[in-house]
Design a protein around this motif. Structure first.
Motif, PDB file in Angstrom:
ATOM      1  N   GLN A 241       0.849  -1.194   0.000  1.00 33.06           N
ATOM      2  CA  GLN A 241       0.000   0.000   0.000  1.00 33.06           C
ATOM      3  C   GLN A 241       0.891   1.253   0.000  1.00 33.06           C
ATOM      4  OE1 GLN A 241      -2.347  -0.797   3.510  1.00 33.06           O
ATOM      5  NE2 GLN A 241      -4.014  -1.613   2.281  1.00 33.06           N
ATOM      6  N   PRO A 242       1.447   1.573  -1.144  1.00 37.80           N
ATOM      7  CA  PRO A 242       2.388   2.699  -1.211  1.00 37.80           C
ATOM      8  C   PRO A 242       1.691   4.044  -1.135  1.00 37.80           C
ATOM      9  CG  PRO A 242       1.988   1.850  -3.402  1.00 37.80           C
ATOM     10  CD  PRO A 242       1.257   0.942  -2.456  1.00 37.80           C
ATOM     11  N   LEU A 243       2.454   5.051  -0.772  1.00 34.91           N
ATOM     12  CA  LEU A 243       1.935   6.413  -0.814  1.00 34.91           C
ATOM     13  C   LEU A 243       1.639   6.816  -2.255  1.00 34.91           C
ATOM     14  CD1 LEU A 243       1.506   9.141   0.798  1.00 34.91           C
ATOM     15  CD2 LEU A 243       3.831   9.709   0.088  1.00 34.91           C
ATOM     16  N   VAL A 244       2.530   6.462  -3.158  1.00 38.55           N
ATOM     17  CA  VAL A 244       2.375   6.740  -4.591  1.00 38.55           C
ATOM     18  C   VAL A 244       2.533   5.436  -5.351  1.00 38.55           C
ATOM     19  CG1 VAL A 244       3.336   7.935  -6.591  1.00 38.55           C
ATOM     20  CG2 VAL A 244       3.261   9.098  -4.374  1.00 38.55           C
ATOM     21  N   ALA A 245       1.534   5.103  -6.152  1.00 37.43           N
ATOM     22  CA  ALA A 245       1.599   3.881  -6.952  1.00 37.43           C
ATOM     23  C   ALA A 245       2.494   4.132  -8.163  1.00 37.43           C
ATOM     24  CB  ALA A 245       0.199   3.455  -7.391  1.00 37.43           C
ATOM     25  N   VAL A 246       3.760   3.809  -8.026  1.00 40.37           N
ATOM     26  CA  VAL A 246       4.747   4.115  -9.060  1.00 40.37           C
ATOM     27  C   VAL A 246       4.394   3.428 -10.372  1.00 40.37           C
ATOM     28  CG1 VAL A 246       7.176   3.923  -9.694  1.00 40.37           C
ATOM     29  CG2 VAL A 246       6.543   4.500  -7.342  1.00 40.37           C
ATOM     30  N   ARG A 247       3.913   2.202 -10.287  1.00 41.81           N
ATOM     31  CA  ARG A 247       3.559   1.479 -11.520  1.00 41.81           C
ATOM     32  C   ARG A 247       2.451   2.202 -12.286  1.00 41.81           C
ATOM     33  NH1 ARG A 247       4.616  -2.649  -7.817  1.00 41.81           N
ATOM     34  NH2 ARG A 247       6.280  -4.082  -8.475  1.00 41.81           N
ATOM     35  N   LEU A 248       1.522   2.791 -11.555  1.00 41.43           N
ATOM     36  CA  LEU A 248       0.443   3.529 -12.213  1.00 41.43           C
ATOM     37  C   LEU A 248       1.007   4.769 -12.913  1.00 41.43           C
ATOM     38  CD1 LEU A 248      -3.045   4.277 -10.842  1.00 41.43           C
ATOM     39  CD2 LEU A 248      -1.628   6.196 -11.551  1.00 41.43           C
ATOM     40  N   LEU A 249       1.967   5.425 -12.282  1.00 40.54           N
ATOM     41  CA  LEU A 249       2.537   6.633 -12.872  1.00 40.54           C
ATOM     42  C   LEU A 249       3.335   6.336 -14.131  1.00 40.54           C
ATOM     43  CD1 LEU A 249       3.738   8.566  -9.695  1.00 40.54           C
ATOM     44  CD2 LEU A 249       1.602   8.825 -10.956  1.00 40.54           C
ATOM     45  N   ARG A 250       3.747   5.076 -14.317  1.00 42.48           N
ATOM     46  CA  ARG A 250       4.502   4.724 -15.517  1.00 42.48           C
ATOM     47  C   ARG A 250       3.610   4.476 -16.721  1.00 42.48           C
ATOM     48  NH1 ARG A 250       8.869   0.464 -13.076  1.00 42.48           N
ATOM     49  NH2 ARG A 250       6.968  -0.770 -12.943  1.00 42.48           N
ATOM     50  N   ARG A 251       2.299   4.450 -16.526  1.00 41.89           N
ATOM     51  CA  ARG A 251       1.406   4.325 -17.679  1.00 41.89           C
ATOM     52  C   ARG A 251       1.648   5.489 -18.649  1.00 41.89           C
ATOM     53  NH1 ARG A 251      -4.419   3.210 -14.731  1.00 41.89           N
ATOM     54  NH2 ARG A 251      -3.973   1.103 -13.943  1.00 41.89           N
ATOM     55  N   ARG A 252       1.545   5.205 -19.905  1.00 46.42           N
ATOM     56  CA  ARG A 252       1.881   6.223 -20.899  1.00 46.42           C
ATOM     57  C   ARG A 252       1.043   7.476 -20.738  1.00 46.42           C
ATOM     58  NH1 ARG A 252       0.520   5.428 -27.088  1.00 46.42           N
ATOM     59  NH2 ARG A 252      -1.132   6.891 -26.590  1.00 46.42           N
ATOM     60  N   THR A 253      -0.266   7.321 -20.563  1.00 49.58           N
ATOM     61  CA  THR A 253      -1.132   8.484 -20.452  1.00 49.58           C
ATOM     62  C   THR A 253      -0.782   9.325 -19.235  1.00 49.58           C
ATOM     63  OG1 THR A 253      -2.948   7.285 -21.506  1.00 49.58           O
ATOM     64  CG2 THR A 253      -3.523   9.248 -20.248  1.00 49.58           C
ATOM     65  N   VAL A 254      -0.616   8.671 -18.081  1.00 46.25           N
ATOM     66  CA  VAL A 254      -0.323   9.399 -16.846  1.00 46.25           C
ATOM     67  C   VAL A 254       1.035  10.094 -16.938  1.00 46.25           C
ATOM     68  CG1 VAL A 254      -0.032   9.192 -14.355  1.00 46.25           C
ATOM     69  CG2 VAL A 254      -1.733   7.786 -15.521  1.00 46.25           C
ATOM     70  N   ALA A 255       2.047   9.374 -17.391  1.00 48.44           N
ATOM     71  CA  ALA A 255       3.392   9.945 -17.471  1.00 48.44           C
ATOM     72  C   ALA A 255       3.432  11.122 -18.439  1.00 48.44           C
ATOM     73  CB  ALA A 255       4.386   8.865 -17.900  1.00 48.44           C
ATOM     74  N   THR A 256       2.762  10.984 -19.577  1.00 49.56           N
ATOM     75  CA  THR A 256       2.778  12.057 -20.568  1.00 49.56           C
ATOM     76  C   THR A 256       2.056  13.292 -20.058  1.00 49.56           C
ATOM     77  OG1 THR A 256       2.779  10.401 -22.339  1.00 49.56           O
ATOM     78  CG2 THR A 256       2.239  12.652 -22.947  1.00 49.56           C
ATOM     79  N   VAL A 257       0.897  13.088 -19.418  1.00 50.31           N
ATOM     80  CA  VAL A 257       0.146  14.225 -18.878  1.00 50.31           C
ATOM     81  C   VAL A 257       0.969  14.961 -17.831  1.00 50.31           C
ATOM     82  CG1 VAL A 257      -1.860  14.882 -17.500  1.00 50.31           C
ATOM     83  CG2 VAL A 257      -2.132  13.307 -19.415  1.00 50.31           C
ATOM     84  N   ASN A 258       1.648  14.226 -16.956  1.00 49.70           N
ATOM     85  CA  ASN A 258       2.475  14.876 -15.936  1.00 49.70           C
ATOM     86  C   ASN A 258       3.635  15.631 -16.564  1.00 49.70           C
ATOM     87  OD1 ASN A 258       0.941  14.060 -13.741  1.00 49.70           O
ATOM     88  ND2 ASN A 258       2.096  12.177 -13.447  1.00 49.70           N
ATOM     89  N   GLY A 259       4.246  15.050 -17.589  1.00 47.57           N
ATOM     90  CA  GLY A 259       5.341  15.733 -18.270  1.00 47.57           C
ATOM     91  C   GLY A 259       4.889  17.007 -18.953  1.00 47.57           C
ATOM     92  N   VAL A 260       3.752  16.930 -19.662  1.00 46.44           N
ATOM     93  CA  VAL A 260       3.220  18.121 -20.331  1.00 46.44           C
ATOM     94  C   VAL A 260       2.840  19.184 -19.307  1.00 46.44           C
ATOM     95  CG1 VAL A 260       1.322  18.990 -21.747  1.00 46.44           C
ATOM     96  CG2 VAL A 260       2.443  16.850 -22.355  1.00 46.44           C
ATOM     97  N   THR A 261       2.283  18.750 -18.175  1.00 43.83           N
ATOM     98  CA  THR A 261       1.906  19.691 -17.118  1.00 43.83           C
ATOM     99  C   THR A 261       3.120  20.475 -16.631  1.00 43.83           C
ATOM    100  OG1 THR A 261       0.060  18.305 -16.367  1.00 43.83           O
ATOM    101  CG2 THR A 261       0.942  19.900 -14.795  1.00 43.83           C
TER     102      THR A 261
END
Length: 430
Positions: A241-261
């Motif tokens: 039960q992590p504070l941040v689900a790192v695997r979820l953040l590696r999804r292409r959509t999530v990672a790209t949105v964060n980078g563009v942000t």
């Protein structure tokens, strides 16, 4: 009482974003009042940003576990306490303490997104999320616009009393909103929170103090941030039960949105920071701090108009269009920065671009994750926005006018290109 959800989250987000920028335009006055050097007074902003960066993911995760409404009210309560300290402070250390405590208010953003996702019906949800995203820019602009006139008329303390009143109204509205369903059954990842707090503190200090502190301090801080982020990532991958689900953040959509942000925040916040300085420069316009703040009014107005338009476009289209408008604004200022009309035109373009970009990015990050991860994902996205904005602000402070506007135009152009990689529709395998 679902009708109280929207005004509660919008007012909470407006208060938190206004609180961050309320001191920017009056930092020289605060320095004079407290007899501190210009290099030290910027801590009135840095202390808030550090606390905000830590509060975002922690509050988001707590909201996912125990209910967003409860955490929203807690963040607002802590903010109210910190704001009182700021208002009554008669020394700079006490003001810094109040600003640090007030920074916890930034935790309202991820929990507000989560509360909206659970309580607002789908047909109205995209518009609501767009409006909530716009509060970043609207509140931030309001803070810079009103700070000069308020401080000149009534004194520094009155920068904070109105924020306290608005926070108390938001608390009442939040208390009247319905309780949301918490996932429960989890625990807070204390180790992850400590590691992430240390990494973010080192990173933001390295960015925000890069022009003041020597490289012998800044470089080790940046290295420490990278090391702590690496340790944090390994630790998060190893627990259930992590504070941040790192695997979820590696999804292409999530990672790209964060980078563009992060990229578009650097361009937008950089230009917004540079514009008041340009207007106040005796060699250019020589306006007062109050007049410089009022120059930003068209930006805030256009932002309100543009925000509702974003959900009518695809997320990718809205981001690319918004970033393109920013490119046009910064290119105009790079060519013509000594005529007041060009400043107003650029403000209009930036306001439209900001409204479109961040309204669309808010919806993209919410739609890219499962409901139980909404708080965590939006908290991380807010960190990306904060870090990008901090980089842009430091660049704005260090660069001359034509060079800075050229650079921000190039950064915004990079966001146009990067937004093309955002998946137009969420899929769990991305």
């Amino acid at each position: 009482m679902r009708r109280f959800v929207l005004p509660a989250v919008l007012l909470a987000a407006f208060v938190a974003s206004t609180a961050q920028t309320i001191v920017i335009a009056v930092l020289p006055a605060i320095a004079r009042e407290n007899h501190v050097p210009a290099s030290a007074v910027t801590w009135a902003l840095t202390a808030f940003m550090l606390a905000a960066a830590v509060a975002n993911p922690v509050a988001g995760r707590l909201g996912d576990l125990f209910g967003y409404r409860r955490v929203l009210l807690t963040c607002l309560g802590v903010f109210a306490a910190g704001t009182v300290v700021c208002a009554v402070s008669r020394s700079f250390p006490l003001l810094l303490a109040g600003r640090a405590v007030s920074g916890v208010s930034a935790g309202v953003f991820p929990v507000a997104f989560g509360l909206v996702r659970q309580t607002v019906e789908q047909p109205r949800r995209p518009q609501t999320i767009a409006a909530l995203s716009a509060m970043f820019g609207l509140g931030g602009s309001a803070g810079m616009v009103v700070a000069g006139p308020v401080r000149d008329a009534w004194g520094t303390a009155w920068l904070f009393w109105p924020l306290l009143a608005l926070a108390l109204v938001a608390i009442v509205l939040g208390a009247l909103a319905p309780r949301d369903a918490a996932t429960g059954g989890g625990r807070v990842d204390v180790t992850g929170a400590v590691l992430l707090a240390g990494a973010l503190a080192c990173l933001l200090l390295a960015i925000s103090e890069s022009r003041v502190w020597p490289l012998a301090v800044v470089v080790p801080l940046a290295a420490a941030a990278l090391a702590l982020f690496a340790v944090f990532t390994v630790a998060e991958l190893r627990i259930a039960q992590p504070l941040v689900a790192v695997r979820l953040l590696r999804r292409r959509t999530v990672a790209t949105v964060n980078g563009v942000t992060a990229v578009i925040a650097a361009a937008m916040f950089g230009a917004v920071t540079m514009l008041p300085r340009l207007v106040q420069d005796p060699a250019v316009f020589g306006k007062s701090a109050t007049a410089a703040g009022l120059v930003l009014v068209p930006m805030a107005v256009v932002m309100l108009v543009a925000t509702p338009l974003a959900p009518r476009l695809s997320g990718r289209t809205a981001v690319r269009l918004g970033a393109g408008l920013a490119v046009a604004a910064f290119a105009l200022l790079a060519c013509v920065h000594d005529a007041l009309w060009s400043v107003y035109v650029a403000n209009v373009l930036v306001g439209a671009g900001y409204g479109l970009c961040f309204a669309a990015l808010g919806n993209l990050v919410v739609d890219a994750v499962e409901p139980r991860h909404t708080g965590m994902a939006t908290g991380v996205n807010t960190i990306a926005r904060t870090a990008g904005g901090a980089v842009g602000a430091q660049l704005a402070a260090a660069l001359a006018y034509p060079t800075g506007f050229v650079l921000f135009a190039l950064v915004a152009a990079l966001a146009v290109v990067a937004a093309g990689a955002v998946a137009p529709r969420y899929s769990a395998d991305r």
